[in-house]
Enzyme design. Structure first.
Site, PDB file in Angstrom:
ATOM      1  N   HIS A  22     -48.837 -26.412  -0.845  1.00 37.27           N
ATOM      2  CA  HIS A  22     -49.768 -27.307  -1.514  1.00 37.27           C
ATOM      3  C   HIS A  22     -50.848 -26.512  -2.236  1.00 37.27           C
ATOM      4  O   HIS A  22     -50.985 -25.315  -2.045  1.00 37.27           O
ATOM      5  CB  HIS A  22     -50.427 -28.260  -0.506  1.00 37.27           C
ATOM      6  N   LYS A  30     -56.265 -28.468  -0.555  1.00 39.37           N
ATOM      7  CA  LYS A  30     -55.809 -29.296   0.564  1.00 39.37           C
ATOM      8  C   LYS A  30     -56.433 -28.800   1.865  1.00 39.37           C
ATOM      9  O   LYS A  30     -56.347 -27.625   2.197  1.00 39.37           O
ATOM     10  CB  LYS A  30     -54.282 -29.291   0.672  1.00 39.37           C
TER      11      LYS A  30
END
Length: 233
Positions: A131, A135
């Site tokens: 990600h 995040k």
């Protein structure tokens, strides 16, 4: 449909664009604490806030008769309390670690593959998720949902970041700039590998799924998930 957005970060802004394109109205954009008056005219609330705010956001909506779609991860230690509040107030709730239509199909594919592989002890299971660097949680909620799908269908009893025990699924979590989300499950043996991967190209799929879930939940009462929305049961 009148929507209250709880959390107005990147996902909130994307949901706003998607909702407006589908002829819905955004009546509230809330980044911090709010009162019932801020959301009283909403038909539904879509929550992509921060973990520390999610529980209060969600339960405030239930207490005021507003159904909730939530994609916030990292708050699930209070999930059972939220469900109890929803039932007490005869509310409606959909929580999903990932609202992407493709990811929810991927969840089903993952569970089916785990069933087929469950008796083949020659294969070792591994997972990787990648990600963007913003995040906050690791592994991702999507990775945990995938791990739970494997656990339900194999002899694995849990998961762990990086190095796992014999009966656990190892999850490698990577954070790289500008990656919306990639999840892979690999079954490896001495003779071959079997791997399935879902790669998101942008956040639009997550936003579309959340808005479709909001459209679906209007007029309903109860606890649902994306299997209900997509008729995957």
């Amino acid at each position: 449909m009148k929507i209250a957005l709880l959390g107005y970060g990147k996902m909130g802004k994307m949901i706003e664009q998607t909702a407006i394109s589908r002829n819905h109205e955004i009546i509230a954009k809330i980044d911090n604490e709010f009162t019932a008056g801020d959301i009283k005219n909403a038909d539904v609330a879509i929550d992509f806030s921060i973990p520390s705010a999610a529980f209060n956001n969600i339960t405030t909506c239930f207490k005021n008769g507003i159904p909730v779609i939530s994609g916030t991860t990292g708050w699930l230690d209070k999930y059972d309390e939220a469900i109890a509040c929803c039932k007490k107030n005869n509310g409606a709730f959909i929580y999903a670690s990932n609202f992407s239509l493709g990811v929810n199909i991927f969840f089903q594919l993952n569970a089916y593959l785990a069933q087929m592989m469950s008796g083949l002890k020659e294969y070792q299971i591994g997972m990787e998720e990648i990600h963007h660097t913003q995040k906050l949680d690791a592994p991702s909620g999507t990775a945990i949902t995938l791990a739970e799908g494997i656990i339900k269908n194999t002899s694995k009893t849990g998961w762990k970041l990086d190095h796992a025990g014999e009966h656990e699924i190892p999850i490698v979590a990577k954070r790289i700039e500008n990656v919306p989300g990639t999840h892979s499950i690999r079954y490896s043996s001495k003779v071959d590998d079997i791997e399935i991967t879902h790669t998101a190209h942008n956040r639009e799929g997550f936003a579309l799924g959340a808005v479709i879930a909001a459209e679906w939940i209007i007029g309903k009462t109860g606890i649902f998930d994306m299997k209900d929305v997509l008729n995957l049961r």
